[in-house]
Each structure stands twice: as C-alpha cells, then as structure tokens.
Write a protein that holds these residues in place. Structure first.
Motif, mmCIF file in Angstrom:
data_model
loop_
_atom_site.group_PDB
_atom_site.id
_atom_site.type_symbol
_atom_site.label_atom_id
_atom_site.label_comp_id
_atom_site.label_asym_id
_atom_site.label_seq_id
_atom_site.Cartn_x
_atom_site.Cartn_y
_atom_site.Cartn_z
ATOM 1 N N LEU A 173 0.834 -1.207 0.000
ATOM 2 C CA LEU A 173 0.000 0.000 0.000
ATOM 3 C C LEU A 173 0.863 1.249 0.000
ATOM 4 N N ILE A 177 0.264 4.911 -1.617
ATOM 5 C CA ILE A 177 0.030 6.053 -0.729
ATOM 6 C C ILE A 177 1.269 6.163 0.143
ATOM 7 N N ASP A 179 2.058 7.805 2.915
ATOM 8 C CA ASP A 179 2.033 7.833 4.365
ATOM 9 C C ASP A 179 1.136 6.723 4.919
ATOM 10 N N TYR A 266 4.400 1.540 -9.242
ATOM 11 C CA TYR A 266 5.257 2.498 -8.542
ATOM 12 C C TYR A 266 5.469 3.735 -9.398
ATOM 13 N N GLN A 267 5.272 4.896 -8.807
ATOM 14 C CA GLN A 267 5.376 6.130 -9.582
ATOM 15 C C GLN A 267 6.630 6.921 -9.244
ATOM 16 N N LYS B 11 5.090 8.515 -20.572
ATOM 17 C CA LYS B 11 4.739 8.236 -19.184
ATOM 18 C C LYS B 11 3.771 9.292 -18.690
ATOM 19 N N TYR B 13 1.702 10.307 -15.384
ATOM 20 C CA TYR B 13 1.499 10.021 -13.969
ATOM 21 C C TYR B 13 0.036 10.175 -13.640
ATOM 22 N N ARG B 15 -2.191 10.180 -10.423
ATOM 23 C CA ARG B 15 -2.175 10.146 -8.970
ATOM 24 C C ARG B 15 -3.584 10.288 -8.451
ATOM 25 N N THR B 25 -5.886 10.170 4.911
ATOM 26 C CA THR B 25 -5.180 9.016 4.351
ATOM 27 C C THR B 25 -6.155 7.893 4.039
ATOM 28 N N THR B 28 -8.349 8.838 1.155
ATOM 29 C CA THR B 28 -7.626 8.800 -0.110
ATOM 30 C C THR B 28 -7.687 7.402 -0.718
ATOM 31 N N VAL B 73 12.992 1.410 -13.345
ATOM 32 C CA VAL B 73 12.349 1.704 -12.063
ATOM 33 C C VAL B 73 10.853 1.917 -12.256
ATOM 34 N N LEU B 74 10.495 2.576 -13.363
ATOM 35 C CA LEU B 74 9.082 2.846 -13.650
ATOM 36 C C LEU B 74 8.610 2.037 -14.854
#
Lengths: 271, 334, 266
Positions: A173, A177, A179, A266-267, B11, B13, B15, B25, B28, B73-74
């Motif tokens: 997780l 996110i 935190d 993963y960003q 790419k 993103y 979010r 949190t 979210t 990595v991405l």
C-alpha cells in the motif's frame, strides 16, 4: 529456480549482516535499544504475571499456560521482526527514494527492503521471547511428542508469516500512498495487543472476527489452545488450530503477490 | 550499433488526488478523483555504443522520469525501450534484474553506498549483489582505487566522507561490475572545482578506454562541454533537439557578439551605429554588437575609421551556456 | 518576564499547530488506546470471575481505574524526546540554544503544546472509552476536586522526566532505545495496566520509591476513592518534592549539555 532462490537467500544473509554491522556502529545505543525491545514486549507480560500473582487464573488459563501462549506469539513476532524488520519501515524507504535504488539492483526488492533497517530492537523482542517461552516450558504441562514439537515449530513459523503478511500488504500500500504510518501502527498494535492473550476473554463475536477477518487468533491463540488441550472454550472449530502453518504460508504468498503487483504501479518520488 | 533504442516512450502520472482533512489518508484510499500529468510525451531516440550523450532540460522537463524508465524503475504508459546486450535486447521494466547487470547508475543527490559502514564494505556488497567473480573484483577495484584515488578513505565510514569523496566512491561502486552503460544523474552537483574535474576526467577515461556508453543529465553545462559530443534537449516531455553540441549553438545562436572599446571621447546615448551594425552600451563603457555568422566583421573595423578609434575589440563566441539560458528563458516567457 | 511569557505561549501554539498537521497520527494513537482499554478491562474482568472485591478493589472500580489510567498514560508517549534527538542530529539545536528563551523552557512549552492536542483528542474519545471500558463519576466531591490537581502534578513530572531523557541525546545522539525504554517501564511502574495495590510486595516497593506512580496511579486512585485523606495529601507532598528535585537535576544536566555543545562545539 532453485539456483535463483539460493542466490537470493545468500544475498539476503549478506545484506542482513551488513545492516547489523551498521547498527552496531552506534555502540551506546546497542544495549538500550535491545533493552527497549525487551521492555516493550516484557511490560505486557509483566502485566499478566502480576495479575496471575493475585488471581491464579484468567479465563481458566494458568500462569504457565499464558506464558506458553505469550511466548509462542513473541517467538513468531520476533521471528518476522528479526528477519523482515525493514519491510515495516517501507514508507520511509519509499519517501527517501531508497526503493529506487533497490529496483536498480539485480536482487529481489523485498529481500533488499527486508534488510533495510538499522534497528536492534528486534533482538530485544527475541530475547524476551526466549525468556518467556523458557519460563513457560518449565511451568506448563505440555505433551512433548515429536509430532507436537514439529507442529509447534511449524506453528511459530506460520504465526510469523501471518504477521509478516500484514506488514508486506502495508508495504504494498505504501507504494501507492506514501504515508501509511498510522495505518501500520494500528494494525501491528492490534496484533501486539490481542495476539498474546487468551481470546476466550472476549465474546464469540470478537473471537470470530479475530479469526476470520483479522487473523490474529492464528498467530498463537489457536495453535496454543491445541497444544495445551484447551480447545473446549473456542468459539470457532478446534481443527482451525492445526491450520496455522497453512494459513501463514497462504497469506504470505498472497501478500507477496500483492506487493509485486503494487510495485508495477510504482510512480517514483520527486520526478 | 544502437545500444539503447527508445520508441514512442510515454509516461503519464496518474495520482489519486489526496484528500485533505480528517482521516485524509484513509479517505484517499477510496477516492476516485485522479490527477494526470504527462511527464514524457512520445519520445524517440537511440544511443550508440561508445557515445557520451548529454540529456538536458529545465527542471520538470521529464529528465528524471526518462532515466527511471530507461533503468526499469518505472513502467511506462506506452512505448518501448530496448537495451542491447549479450543474450538479446532487454526491455528495462520487464526484465529488471537482467538489465541491472548492464547498467551503472549514479545519482549526485543520493548515494548508493552503505552509510554507516567503511567505504570498502560497500564495494564488497556491490560485488556480491552483481556476482562479480573474485579475480575480476580484485583487478577492477585496484584500477578504480588508482583512478579515483580512493586509498586515503577506503576504510572510512561513508557518512564521514566529504561530498567529493563520496561521489568518487559512488562512481567506483557503479563501475565495479563493468556495466557497458552508465547513467549519471547530476554527478557534479555541489562539488568544488577540483572534485568536478576529477569526476569529469574519470568519466571521460571510462568512455575512452573502457568503451562505456554514458548518458548524463546535468545542470552544469561545463560537464557537457567537457564530455559530450551529442546533446538531447527535452522540454515538456518532448525532444527539442537531438544532435551535436556545435549544431545546437549554430541553430539557436546564429550570431556572435563583438565587444568594442573606443578611444577618446565617447558618443552620447546608449546606441551607436557603426558600419551598419547597431551597438548597445555596456556598463563598463564598451559597446556590444551582434554580428551574424556570415556577416563580415571587418566592416566594423573599417567603419571605425570614420570618426571613432577602436582601442580594443573582442569576439565572444556563443557558448552552450548562453544558448541554453536563452532557450530556458523562452520557455518561461512562452 | 512578560516578553518571555509571550515567547513561551508562541512556542506552545507552534507545537499545537505541528501536532495538528499529523491528525491521523493522533487519531491512530487514540484508536490504539481504545483497543488497549478493551483488552485490559476484559482481561481483568475475566480474572475477577465472580469475585466481588480483591485487594480492597471492586471489579467496577478496577475497570474505571483501568479506563482512566489508559487514557492518562497517553501523555507518557510524547514526541518530545524524538524531536530533541532529531534536532541534535541535524544540528538545528544550535538555533534552539541561541534563542533568547531558555532551552529547557522551550522544550517544556513544546511538551505543553503536544499535551494540549493530546488532551483535546483524549476528551473526544472519553465517551467511547467509557463504552468500551467503563467510567463513573468520582468517588466524592473531594476526589473530584483533587483529581485535576493530581493530574497536573503528574503532567509536570512526566514533562521533566521526558526532558531529562531527551537531554541524553546531547551525549548519545541516537536515543530511540532509551526513549522507548522509558515509555514502557514508566507506564508499567506508573500503574497503567495494573493498579499498584495488586503489585507483589517487592515490586510495589520499587514502584513506590519512584516518581512514575504520580503520573498515572495517584490521580486515578484518587478518582476512584482508593487513595484519599492523609494518603492523598502525603502523595501531593512527595510529588511536589520530586518536581523540585527533578527541576534541579534538569538544570544541572542542561548546564553540562550546554557546555558540551557550545564549548566543545558539539
């Protein structure tokens, strides 16, 4: 396949060793940190000990039996902590960009994350686990047939896997996110608080929740009930107690797959 | 032969919008609102074996994202990258571990060394991680120790090293397993002049004698001028320019500047016409003229005869720095 | 004096603001406390099992004691020690020292600000705590009046002890170990999970000889009427004595820490 697994295990040991050498660089903190780990877990046992000093039994469990349960859960707990402490710090590793580096190396990222720790506290947990379990062995009346011993070993490993799977899921997780600190605190605390006591002090509803929803009971309570022959009070089928090794392995595998899946999303940090 | 081939790499993103406030949190976790940013927008390029390429662009242009895609990595949104090597080409994010053995990565801002342990331990750990056979490790380490002068601090804990020493250690760690491809992300940031020169000299040497291909991102254009023959300039996730350093200057700065100091009485005002060129007064009293690359500078000299005496004249070549500055400024204004 | 006071007030406000940024953390620790109340009261109820009164305490009073004690023990878990260590490690402590307000005073103001938010959250969860554990009114008017006084003394003691532990960072830099150690040993010896009357005699003697009991046990025991009259009065005197002693010790340790940082350059 076997070759790759052997290589990962070898790398794991090398990296864990490096982390330990790094931790012992701060000499002054070595002893206090281990004492702190022991005090953390020990204060909970001290509470039960003082209680039983006055009352003799709690929900039918004697001091030896509770020590056995407590020791079993602590052994499982210490086992995952000593081996995978770094996974519990996943959000820090991700926020500080260390995961980027782990992804750049020819080694399993979870192996690298597991060894990414500077804390010696797990060894405090471990010493307290050995102490409490040692006391239990001298007091509790346990059947020591080879089959029982084998089951006990497998159950401790299974219990460690149950707790570890929760931490790995939270690590997954935290890939999304950043935190997850509070989340992890609550989950681990639920295991710490509830895992070491006879859950028969609660009603059957709570017992079932802690078996089927948050599998705290599988860590120590159910297998210990089986070993101690105290299955009479269970609100869930007694044979579940034998399943801890299977439940542990299954949950850990699922957690690992979840983590791997999350890594694909993963960003990165700070692009 | 192309070592890296990048095709239509993109790419975006996505979010989840963070929910503020109580239980933010937790909330979210369940929210569906998304934020999208296109960091890399259908870029194409390829890099040949043995090249040293400067990968430039202002902050937020998509540089780091590209590097993270190239290093696996991405995962990209679309498009592909192939890195050639023995055993066939590798798509970075699909075969991360295989790729890892072919690349060395150095981040100027973030060390890969083990912070609390003596530097030498980081090397043995890297050797174990990359399965470097003992004899090769010994000879590589000996070479790197000499080239990067690591001996004085080989047994010092990394946290006690100066930035320059740490960077030398990081470079050694990245090349210990002979990767044919080296990614350098801001390798000279924060270093003093001497340390910068050590890093540049080492990279140059690795490229020349070791045939290491290098992709370098930096904000210090002296790195580029010293090391790169080719530049990739990106902005807003797109390639603005791909070619030789000289070409960039010729294309984006098609004139040179000539500074002139006059003898005797100075003309009034801030402008001066001389031989058909228009000059501006500098604060040190000199006059600055822009002269096209094909225009004859001698006309300026010839014109000086009619009334004004030239005491001093210098030609300022447009350099990379001024060109890039100009480009970044245009970006901000546009 | 007035200016100094205004300075400290600003510090308290800043600490409150910092804590409020980590609301989720505060609520998480509240949730953890509630879970603990659930466990500890059930364990005790299971132990009583039919018996009415043990060691002079009824089951009901014990449950009220445990609920209160668990809430009070929140204050022991203060970020002050971590903040102090982090600022020593990063070197920011130099700015703290160079401010016109005294360093120990600043840190206590920080602790006060932290407590303000902790108390606010604690008050919010009191009804829930009562539901999960059990709460009732104070044992009497005197108990009700003395309870806040005892709490205040306990808070001051805990603040001074946290400050002392935090100051070790000037010598060891890394102080996680000792901070965690303090948290659990202090909570146990303060009676957070077991009323001190149940302690076996030798352990009781240790707990009585140390200041921790005034942070949790004394106020909660006053509330349920376990401690009253002369015993309560004596408790206040001893607690005040501890505060004086620890203040002196803090001043002494701080002088050493200051010398270490300023004279020897950290």
């Amino acid at each position: 396949m076997a070759h790759r697994l052997r290589r990962e295990i070898r790398l794991y040991l090398i990296l864990r060793g490096a982390a330990l050498r790094a931790a012992t660089q701060y000499r002054g903190n070595v002893l206090t940190t281990m004492l702190a780990g022991a005090a953390y877990q020990g204060s909970g046992f001290a509470f039960v000990w003082v209680l039983l000093h006055t009352f003799g039994t709690v929900a039918g469990w004697s001091l030896g039996q509770i020590a056995f349960l407590y020791g079993m859960r602590l052994l499982s707990h210490a086992l995952w902590l000593v081996t995978m402490d770094g996974v519990g710090l996943s959000d820090v590793a991700i926020r500080e960009g260390q995961l980027d580096r782990m992804l750049l190396r020819p080694a399993n990222p979870l192996v690298q994350l597991a060894t990414n720790t500077r804390s010696l506290m797990p060894f405090g947990d471990l010493s307290m686990a050995i102490l409490v379990f040692g006391i239990a062995l001298t007091v509790a009346d346990v059947d020591w047939s080879p089959a029982a011993v084998l089951f006990l070993v497998l159950a401790v490993i299974g219990g460690a896997q149950v707790e570890a799977s929760v931490v790995v899921v939270i690590a997954g997780l935290s890939v999304r996110i950043l935190d997850t600190w509070a989340f992890r605190l609550m989950m681990l605390d639920a295991f710490d608080t509830l895992g070491s006591y006879p859950l028969s002090i609660f009603g059957s509803g709570v017992q079932r929740t802690l078996t089927y929803v948050l599998p705290v009971a599988f860590v120590a309570f159910l297998p210990a009930s089986v070993v101690l022959g105290r299955t009479g009070q269970l609100a869930v089928p007694a044979w579940l107690g034998y399943l801890t090794p299977v439940v542990g392995a299954t949950l850990f595998t699922l957690a690992y797959l979840f983590w791997k899946r999350q890594l694909r999303g993963y960003q990165g940090v700070g692009h | 032969m192309a070592l890296i081939t990048v095709r239509q790499l993109t790419k975006e993103y996505v979010r989840t919008k963070a929910v503020q406030g109580r239980f933010g949190t937790l909330r979210t976790l369940f929210t569906r609102e998304k934020e999208r940013t296109l960091a890399v927008d259908h870029i194409d390029f390829s890099i040949d074996e043995g090249e040293v390429v400067g990968y430039l662009g202002p902050n937020g242009a998509g540089k780091s994202t590209t590097i993270k895609l190239l290093t696996g990595v991405l995962w990209p949104t679309s498009g592909t990258v192939e890195v050639a090597g023995p055993g066939g080409p590798v798509v970075p994010w699909r075969d991360r571990q295989n790729l890892a053995r072919r690349i060395g990565v150095v981040f100027g801002q973030r060390s890969q060394l083990w912070w609390d342990l003596p530097l030498i331990e980081s090397f043995t750990l890297v050797a174990a991680l990359y399965d470097v056979p003992a004899p090769r490790y010994t000879s590589n380490l000996a070479r790197l120790r000499k080239l990067l002068e690591l001996d004085p601090f080989l047994h010092t804990p990394v946290r006690q090293l100066s930035l320059g020493q740490r960077m030398r250690g990081d470079l050694a760690a990245a090349l210990l397993y002979d990767p044919p491809l080296l990614y350098l992300d801001e390798p000279t940031v924060g270093l003093d002049v001497l340390a910068k020169e050590t890093v540049r000299g080492f990279v140059d040497e690795s490229n020349r004698s070791g045939r290491t291909t290098v992709l370098l991102t930096t904000h210090d254009l002296a790195d580029v001028e010293r090391l790169c023959r080719r530049i990739l300039l990106i902005d807003h996730g797109r390639v603005l320019y791909d070619g030789a350093v000289d070409g960039l200057v010729a294309r984006f700065a098609p004139y040179q500047e000539v500074l002139v100091r006059l003898d005797g009485d100075q003309p009034d005002g801030d402008r001066l016409d001389l031989g058909g060129f228009s000059g501006e007064r500098e604060h040190d009293g000199r006059w600055r003229f822009r002269v096209g690359r094909d225009e004859p500078v001698h006309r300026l000299l010839a014109a000086a005869g009619d009334g004004w005496q030239i005491r001093e004249l210098s030609v300022v070549e447009s350099n990379l720095e001024s060109v890039v500055k100009e480009l970044y400024r245009e970006r901000r204004d546009g | 004096m007035r200016r100094a006071l205004r300075g400290y007030r600003a510090y308290v406000r800043a600490a409150v603001a910092i804590r409020l940024q980590y609301r989720i953390t505060i609520f998480a620790s509240a949730a953890v406390t509630l879970l603990w109340i659930l466990l500890v009261t059930r364990v005790w109820s299971a132990a009583y099992q039919g018996r009415d009164t043990v060691a002079g305490l009824s089951r009901e009073s014990t449950v009220v004691y445990l609920t209160l004690a668990s809430l009070q023990a929140i204050v022991i878990n203060s970020p002050l020690m971590w903040i102090m260590a982090a600022r020593v490690r990063s070197g920011e402590v130099v700015f703290d020292i160079s401010r016109p307000l005294g360093y120990p005073g600043q840190m206590l103001a920080l602790q006060a600000g932290t407590s303000v938010t902790q108390i606010a959250v604690t008050l919010l969860v009191v009804p829930l705590a009562g539901l999960i554990g059990g709460l009732s009114g104070p044992a009497g008017l005197a108990a009700g009046l003395l309870y806040p006084v005892a709490l205040l003394l306990g808070w001051m003691l805990n603040g001074l002890l946290s400050l002392l532990i935090g100051l070790t960072a000037f010598w060891t830099v890394e102080n996680t170990g000792i901070a965690v150690l303090y948290r659990f040993v202090a909570a146990f010896l303060a009676g957070a999970s077991v009323p001190l009357v149940f302690f076996p005699a030798p352990l009781r003697a240790v707990a009585d000889a140390l200041p921790f009991r005034y942070i949790v046990y004394q106020p909660a025991a006053i509330y349920i009427g376990q401690v009253n009259g002369p015993a309560a009065r004596d408790g206040f005197v001893v607690a005040a004595g501890w505060i004086v002693l620890l203040s002196g010790l803090t001043a002494l340790v701080w002088r050493q820490a200051y010398r270490r940082t300023v004279v020897h350059g950290g």
